[in-house]
Design a protein around this motif. Structure first.
Motif, PDB file in Angstrom:
ATOM      1  N   ARG A  61      37.830   3.372  19.598  1.00 45.34           N
ATOM      2  CA  ARG A  61      38.560   2.192  20.072  1.00 45.34           C
ATOM      3  C   ARG A  61      39.005   2.378  21.526  1.00 45.34           C
ATOM      4  N   SER A  62      39.581   3.522  21.816  1.00 47.70           N
ATOM      5  CA  SER A  62      40.084   3.746  23.177  1.00 47.70           C
ATOM      6  C   SER A  62      38.950   3.869  24.195  1.00 47.70           C
ATOM      7  N   GLU A  63      37.821   4.450  23.796  1.00 41.92           N
ATOM      8  CA  GLU A  63      36.667   4.552  24.702  1.00 41.92           C
ATOM      9  C   GLU A  63      36.084   3.173  25.013  1.00 41.92           C
ATOM     10  N   ALA A  64      36.091   2.278  24.039  1.00 35.48           N
ATOM     11  CA  ALA A  64      35.586   0.926  24.277  1.00 35.48           C
ATOM     12  C   ALA A  64      36.435   0.213  25.322  1.00 35.48           C
ATOM     13  N   VAL A  65      37.743   0.355  25.201  1.00 41.67           N
ATOM     14  CA  VAL A  65      38.649  -0.288  26.159  1.00 41.67           C
ATOM     15  C   VAL A  65      38.537   0.386  27.526  1.00 41.67           C
ATOM     16  N   ARG A  66      38.503   1.721  27.528  1.00 44.18           N
ATOM     17  CA  ARG A  66      38.452   2.469  28.787  1.00 44.18           C
ATOM     18  C   ARG A  66      37.161   2.215  29.555  1.00 44.18           C
ATOM     19  N   ALA A  67      36.025   2.288  28.859  1.00 42.31           N
ATOM     20  CA  ALA A  67      34.731   2.164  29.530  1.00 42.31           C
ATOM     21  C   ALA A  67      34.319   0.713  29.776  1.00 42.31           C
ATOM     22  N   GLY A  68      34.944  -0.211  29.084  1.00 43.04           N
ATOM     23  CA  GLY A  68      34.590  -1.615  29.276  1.00 43.04           C
ATOM     24  C   GLY A  68      33.272  -2.001  28.632  1.00 43.04           C
ATOM     25  N   VAL A  71      31.643   0.258  21.789  1.00 44.27           N
ATOM     26  CA  VAL A  71      31.383   1.581  21.228  1.00 44.27           C
ATOM     27  C   VAL A  71      31.131   1.394  19.737  1.00 44.27           C
ATOM     28  N   PHE A  72      30.072   2.015  19.250  1.00 41.40           N
ATOM     29  CA  PHE A  72      29.683   1.895  17.855  1.00 41.40           C
ATOM     30  C   PHE A  72      30.033   3.168  17.101  1.00 41.40           C
ATOM     31  N   PHE A  73      30.536   2.993  15.905  1.00 41.34           N
ATOM     32  CA  PHE A  73      30.831   4.095  14.984  1.00 41.34           C
ATOM     33  C   PHE A  73      29.858   3.926  13.828  1.00 41.34           C
ATOM     34  N   ARG A  74      28.883   4.853  13.720  1.00 38.25           N
ATOM     35  CA  ARG A  74      27.825   4.699  12.722  1.00 38.25           C
ATOM     36  C   ARG A  74      27.801   5.889  11.780  1.00 38.25           C
ATOM     37  N   ILE A  75      27.744   5.591  10.487  1.00 35.52           N
ATOM     38  CA  ILE A  75      27.635   6.626   9.459  1.00 35.52           C
ATOM     39  C   ILE A  75      26.174   6.753   9.071  1.00 35.52           C
ATOM     40  N   SER A  76      25.682   7.994   9.023  1.00 38.96           N
ATOM     41  CA  SER A  76      24.299   8.261   8.635  1.00 38.96           C
ATOM     42  C   SER A  76      24.287   9.266   7.494  1.00 38.96           C
ATOM     43  N   GLY A  77      23.222   9.279   6.764  1.00 39.13           N
ATOM     44  CA  GLY A  77      23.088  10.217   5.654  1.00 39.13           C
ATOM     45  C   GLY A  77      23.892   9.770   4.452  1.00 39.13           C
ATOM     46  N   LYS A  78      23.737  10.482   3.368  1.00 37.59           N
ATOM     47  CA  LYS A  78      24.414  10.139   2.127  1.00 37.59           C
ATOM     48  C   LYS A  78      25.156  11.356   1.577  1.00 37.59           C
ATOM     49  N   GLY A  79      26.270  11.085   0.915  1.00 37.80           N
ATOM     50  CA  GLY A  79      27.017  12.119   0.196  1.00 37.80           C
ATOM     51  C   GLY A  79      27.449  13.272   1.070  1.00 37.80           C
ATOM     52  N   ALA A  80      27.161  14.492   0.604  1.00 40.49           N
ATOM     53  CA  ALA A  80      27.590  15.699   1.316  1.00 40.49           C
ATOM     54  C   ALA A  80      26.788  15.920   2.598  1.00 40.49           C
ATOM     55  N   ASN A  81      25.643  15.251   2.759  1.00 42.49           N
ATOM     56  CA  ASN A  81      24.818  15.392   3.966  1.00 42.49           C
ATOM     57  C   ASN A  81      25.153  14.336   5.013  1.00 42.49           C
ATOM     58  N   CYS A  83      26.970  12.240   8.061  1.00 40.37           N
ATOM     59  CA  CYS A  83      27.512  12.511   9.388  1.00 40.37           C
ATOM     60  C   CYS A  83      27.863  11.169  10.007  1.00 40.37           C
ATOM     61  N   TYR A  84      28.574  11.221  11.113  1.00 36.95           N
ATOM     62  CA  TYR A  84      28.834   9.981  11.842  1.00 36.95           C
ATOM     63  C   TYR A  84      28.713  10.237  13.323  1.00 36.95           C
ATOM     64  N   VAL A  85      28.355   9.173  14.038  1.00 38.94           N
ATOM     65  CA  VAL A  85      28.133   9.278  15.474  1.00 38.94           C
ATOM     66  C   VAL A  85      28.854   8.130  16.172  1.00 38.94           C
ATOM     67  N   LEU A  86      29.481   8.433  17.294  1.00 41.04           N
ATOM     68  CA  LEU A  86      30.076   7.430  18.176  1.00 41.04           C
ATOM     69  C   LEU A  86      29.123   7.292  19.351  1.00 41.04           C
ATOM     70  N   HIS A  87      28.713   6.047  19.651  1.00 35.24           N
ATOM     71  CA  HIS A  87      27.753   5.877  20.737  1.00 35.24           C
ATOM     72  C   HIS A  87      27.938   4.535  21.421  1.00 35.24           C
ATOM     73  N   THR A 130      27.957   0.464  10.201  1.00 30.22           N
ATOM     74  CA  THR A 130      28.301   0.523  11.618  1.00 30.22           C
ATOM     75  C   THR A 130      29.501  -0.368  11.911  1.00 30.22           C
ATOM     76  N   LEU A 131      30.468   0.189  12.635  1.00 33.82           N
ATOM     77  CA  LEU A 131      31.614  -0.574  13.129  1.00 33.82           C
ATOM     78  C   LEU A 131      31.464  -0.686  14.642  1.00 33.82           C
ATOM     79  N   GLN A 132      31.677  -1.881  15.172  1.00 32.07           N
ATOM     80  CA  GLN A 132      31.571  -2.086  16.614  1.00 32.07           C
ATOM     81  C   GLN A 132      32.959  -2.345  17.189  1.00 32.07           C
ATOM     82  N   PHE A 133      33.388  -1.425  18.038  1.00 38.51           N
ATOM     83  CA  PHE A 133      34.662  -1.581  18.738  1.00 38.51           C
ATOM     84  C   PHE A 133      34.358  -2.285  20.055  1.00 38.51           C
TER      85      PHE A 133
END
Length: 182
Positions: A61-68, A71-81, A83-87, A130-133
């Motif tokens: 959230r703060s990077e989206a505001v700062r960079a203008g 910013v996407f928050f995406r979850i990949s993989g299932k269960g114990a495998n 991960c998530y990436v901010l991009h 995916t969540l888009q900030f």
């Protein structure tokens, strides 16, 4: 008198029956304490992983505001495998499921990628992949909840409101000191 003093010296110490009884009691207590300590350690690791997840959502959230830019928050993989990436860039362009974070387009950039702790028997689930900030005020275009759950059933849920704010709760109130999810 001498006889009583010599008898007392001979009766000092513990008998074999007393020592075996004490050892049995100690073994029983230890056998009951070890699973409780293991469960407590797993719950503490779950709390730490959940707090790191909440911190990363706030970072997005703060990077989206700062960079203008969004910013996407995406979850990949299932269960114990999982991960998530901010991009940055375009929606669902970056992925971390292959053990390494990568983006397809040149204008997309990974801000941060996180994999679940290997020693923690937990899974990561979300109602939104995916969540888009947004760059303006840090609003989220799709609200969502992300749940970290131990194999034992204890879980922590991160709820992301439309304003981009994050709150933590425990489904069923199973985790002491954490508010119950509504």
């Amino acid at each position: 008198m001498k006889r009583t003093a010599s008898l007392r010296r001979q009766n000092r110490g513990f008998t074999l029956v007393e020592l075996c009884t004490a050892a049995g009691i100690c073994a029983t207590l230890v056998s009951q304490a070890v699973p409780a300590l293991t469960q407590m350690r797993q719950q503490q690791a779950l709390r730490a992983q959940a707090e790191a997840l909440a911190t990363d959502l706030r970072l997005a959230r703060s990077e989206a505001v700062r960079a203008g830019e969004s910013v996407f928050f995406r979850i990949s993989g299932k269960g114990a495998n999982a991960c998530y990436v901010l991009h940055t860039g375009t929606r669902n362009d970056c992925d971390c499921s292959g053990g390494q974070a990568s983006c397809q387009a040149a204008d997309s950039h990974v801000i941060k990628a996180v994999w679940l702790t290997q020693g923690l028997a937990a899974s990561l689930r979300s109602n939104a992949e995916t969540l888009q900030f947004q760059q303006r005020q840090g609003l989220v275009t799709q609200t969502g909840s992300i749940e970290l759950k131990l194999d034992s059933g204890v879980a922590v849920r991160q709820v992301v409101a439309i304003t981009g704010r994050v709150r933590s709760c425990a489904p069923g109130g199973q985790l002491a000191g954490m508010p119950r999810c509504a």
